[in-house]
Design a protein around this motif. Structure first.
Motif, PDB file in Angstrom:
ATOM      1  N   VAL A 151       0.900  -1.286   0.012  1.00 22.76           N
ATOM      2  CA  VAL A 151      -0.070   0.088  -0.205  1.00 22.76           C
ATOM      3  C   VAL A 151       0.799   1.382  -0.177  1.00 22.76           C
ATOM      4  CG1 VAL A 151      -1.639   1.259   1.439  1.00 22.76           C
ATOM      5  CG2 VAL A 151      -1.954  -1.114   1.096  1.00 22.76           C
ATOM      6  N   VAL A 152       1.989   1.250   0.790  1.00 18.24           N
ATOM      7  CA  VAL A 152       2.946   2.431   0.961  1.00 18.24           C
ATOM      8  C   VAL A 152       3.433   2.410  -0.492  1.00 18.24           C
ATOM      9  CG1 VAL A 152       4.966   3.136   1.950  1.00 18.24           C
ATOM     10  CG2 VAL A 152       3.212   2.252   3.442  1.00 18.24           C
ATOM     11  N   ALA A 153       4.043   1.488  -0.939  1.00 18.63           N
ATOM     12  CA  ALA A 153       4.622   1.430  -2.315  1.00 18.63           C
ATOM     13  C   ALA A 153       3.708   2.124  -3.391  1.00 18.63           C
ATOM     14  CB  ALA A 153       4.992   0.166  -2.616  1.00 18.63           C
ATOM     15  N   GLY A 154       2.375   1.565  -3.352  1.00 25.87           N
ATOM     16  CA  GLY A 154       1.403   2.186  -4.303  1.00 25.87           C
ATOM     17  C   GLY A 154       1.090   3.496  -4.183  1.00 25.87           C
ATOM     18  N   LEU A 155       1.231   4.252  -2.924  1.00 27.06           N
ATOM     19  CA  LEU A 155       1.030   5.629  -2.658  1.00 27.06           C
ATOM     20  C   LEU A 155       2.130   6.238  -3.349  1.00 27.06           C
ATOM     21  CD1 LEU A 155      -0.567   5.650   0.860  1.00 27.06           C
ATOM     22  CD2 LEU A 155      -1.508   6.068  -1.194  1.00 27.06           C
ATOM     23  N   LEU A 156       3.425   5.646  -2.953  1.00 26.72           N
ATOM     24  CA  LEU A 156       4.511   6.294  -3.539  1.00 26.72           C
ATOM     25  C   LEU A 156       4.706   6.369  -5.254  1.00 26.72           C
ATOM     26  CD1 LEU A 156       7.209   5.014  -1.001  1.00 26.72           C
ATOM     27  CD2 LEU A 156       6.672   7.342  -1.300  1.00 26.72           C
ATOM     28  N   LEU A 157       4.042   5.209  -5.763  1.00 25.96           N
ATOM     29  CA  LEU A 157       4.080   5.000  -7.373  1.00 25.96           C
ATOM     30  C   LEU A 157       3.008   6.376  -7.850  1.00 25.96           C
ATOM     31  CD1 LEU A 157       3.948   1.505  -7.658  1.00 25.96           C
ATOM     32  CD2 LEU A 157       5.875   2.999  -8.289  1.00 25.96           C
ATOM     33  N   CYS A 158       2.064   6.772  -7.167  1.00 28.57           N
ATOM     34  CA  CYS A 158       1.129   7.580  -7.385  1.00 28.57           C
ATOM     35  C   CYS A 158       1.765   9.022  -7.744  1.00 28.57           C
ATOM     36  CB  CYS A 158      -0.157   7.917  -6.436  1.00 28.57           C
ATOM     37  SG  CYS A 158      -0.962   6.127  -6.592  1.00 28.57           S
ATOM     38  N   LYS A 159       2.749   9.318  -7.017  1.00 28.63           N
ATOM     39  CA  LYS A 159       3.368  10.543  -7.227  1.00 28.63           C
ATOM     40  C   LYS A 159       4.499  10.559  -8.001  1.00 28.63           C
ATOM     41  CE  LYS A 159       3.739  14.924  -4.806  1.00 28.63           C
ATOM     42  NZ  LYS A 159       3.352  15.717  -3.780  1.00 28.63           N
ATOM     43  N   LYS A 160       4.757  11.396  -9.127  1.00 24.58           N
ATOM     44  CA  LYS A 160       6.021  11.172 -10.077  1.00 24.58           C
ATOM     45  C   LYS A 160       7.330  11.406  -9.134  1.00 24.58           C
ATOM     46  CE  LYS A 160       7.728  12.678 -14.427  1.00 24.58           C
ATOM     47  NZ  LYS A 160       7.451  13.353 -15.527  1.00 24.58           N
ATOM     48  N   GLU A 161       7.439  12.408  -8.264  1.00 27.27           N
ATOM     49  CA  GLU A 161       8.730  12.638  -7.579  1.00 27.27           C
ATOM     50  C   GLU A 161       9.038  11.312  -6.742  1.00 27.27           C
ATOM     51  OE1 GLU A 161       7.940  15.559  -4.110  1.00 27.27           O
ATOM     52  OE2 GLU A 161       6.852  16.195  -6.138  1.00 27.27           O
ATOM     53  N   TYR A 162       8.236  10.593  -6.387  1.00 29.40           N
ATOM     54  CA  TYR A 162       8.553   9.315  -5.348  1.00 29.40           C
ATOM     55  C   TYR A 162       8.306   7.893  -6.130  1.00 29.40           C
ATOM     56  CZ  TYR A 162       8.020  13.236  -1.929  1.00 29.40           C
ATOM     57  OH  TYR A 162       8.142  14.127  -1.152  1.00 29.40           O
ATOM     58  N   ARG A 163       8.126   8.009  -7.369  1.00 28.66           N
ATOM     59  CA  ARG A 163       7.704   6.830  -8.168  1.00 28.66           C
ATOM     60  C   ARG A 163       9.155   5.946  -7.870  1.00 28.66           C
ATOM     61  NH1 ARG A 163       5.101   8.278 -13.197  1.00 28.66           N
ATOM     62  NH2 ARG A 163       3.598   8.837 -11.777  1.00 28.66           N
ATOM     63  N   PHE A 164      10.413   6.291  -8.139  1.00 28.92           N
ATOM     64  CA  PHE A 164      11.402   5.577  -7.919  1.00 28.92           C
ATOM     65  C   PHE A 164      11.544   4.812  -6.528  1.00 28.92           C
ATOM     66  CE2 PHE A 164      15.915   5.242  -6.451  1.00 28.92           C
ATOM     67  CZ  PHE A 164      16.515   4.399  -7.209  1.00 28.92           C
ATOM     68  N   TYR A 165      11.053   5.474  -5.492  1.00 28.21           N
ATOM     69  CA  TYR A 165      11.228   4.813  -4.211  1.00 28.21           C
ATOM     70  C   TYR A 165      10.204   3.805  -3.888  1.00 28.21           C
ATOM     71  CZ  TYR A 165      14.315   8.666  -3.502  1.00 28.21           C
ATOM     72  OH  TYR A 165      15.135   9.824  -3.490  1.00 28.21           O
ATOM     73  N   GLY A 166       8.985   3.844  -4.691  1.00 27.63           N
ATOM     74  CA  GLY A 166       7.914   2.879  -4.508  1.00 27.63           C
ATOM     75  C   GLY A 166       8.381   1.751  -5.140  1.00 27.63           C
ATOM     76  N   GLY A 167       9.144   1.778  -6.412  1.00 25.86           N
ATOM     77  CA  GLY A 167       9.782   0.802  -7.110  1.00 25.86           C
ATOM     78  C   GLY A 167      10.543   0.086  -6.180  1.00 25.86           C
ATOM     79  N   ILE A 168      11.631   0.831  -5.744  1.00 25.10           N
ATOM     80  CA  ILE A 168      12.678   0.351  -4.765  1.00 25.10           C
ATOM     81  C   ILE A 168      11.933  -0.580  -3.489  1.00 25.10           C
ATOM     82  CG2 ILE A 168      14.352   0.776  -2.999  1.00 25.10           C
ATOM     83  CD1 ILE A 168      15.177   1.047  -6.124  1.00 25.10           C
ATOM     84  N   VAL A 169      10.959  -0.048  -2.816  1.00 19.55           N
ATOM     85  CA  VAL A 169      10.251  -0.686  -1.994  1.00 19.55           C
ATOM     86  C   VAL A 169       9.760  -2.206  -2.467  1.00 19.55           C
ATOM     87  CG1 VAL A 169       8.154  -0.763  -0.260  1.00 19.55           C
ATOM     88  CG2 VAL A 169       9.496   1.240  -0.395  1.00 19.55           C
ATOM     89  N   ILE A 170       9.037  -1.986  -3.758  1.00 20.95           N
ATOM     90  CA  ILE A 170       8.530  -3.418  -4.151  1.00 20.95           C
ATOM     91  C   ILE A 170       9.673  -4.432  -4.697  1.00 20.95           C
ATOM     92  CG2 ILE A 170       7.426  -4.367  -6.420  1.00 20.95           C
ATOM     93  CD1 ILE A 170       5.711  -1.657  -6.172  1.00 20.95           C
TER      94      ILE A 170
END
Length: 127
Positions: free
Chosen positions: A16-35
């Protein structure tokens, strides 16, 4: 503790946290890293080490530890998938740029709570 441990089921809260990060362009990289971190923890822990080590769960050694609070897992005990994925995701989140460094303790505290819940419920040994 059942609620806390359920947050770690299939790394739910971390996805869920990764999904939220993926929704915002500036944090998308970090969402991918979490996954990626969660997937690596799964591959190494659940598919690799757990089957190599083959440690039985505490409630099998001592039936008095069996609980009715959660469905008792049928897989081996070590390493904990809940704990592995939680700390992998929390560590990845520590790379997220934050205004206050103390905020990085929040995901780590969440991972520690998930890990403790597994001990509390008698499905893992402290080691």
């Amino acid at each position: 503790m059942t609620f806390v441990t359920s947050l770690g089921d299939m790394a739910f809260v971390w996805f869920v946290v990764a999904g939220l990060l993926l929704c915002k362009k500036e944090y998308r990289f970090y969402g991918g890293i979490v996954i990626i971190a969660i997937m690596c923890a799964y591959l190494v822990g659940e598919l690799g080490l757990k089957n190599i080590i083959g440690r039985d769960r505490p409630f099998l050694a001592d039936p008095t530890l069996a609980t009715q609070l959660i469905a008792l897992p049928e897989s081996f005990s070590f390493p904990s998938g809940h704990t592995g994925s939680s700390f992998a995701a929390a560590t990845a989140l520590c790379f997220l740029p934050m205004r206050h460094a103390w905020c990085k303790a929040i995901p780590l505290a969440g991972a520690a709570c998930v890990a403790f819940s597994r001990l509390y419920l008698g499905v893992h040994y402290p080691t």
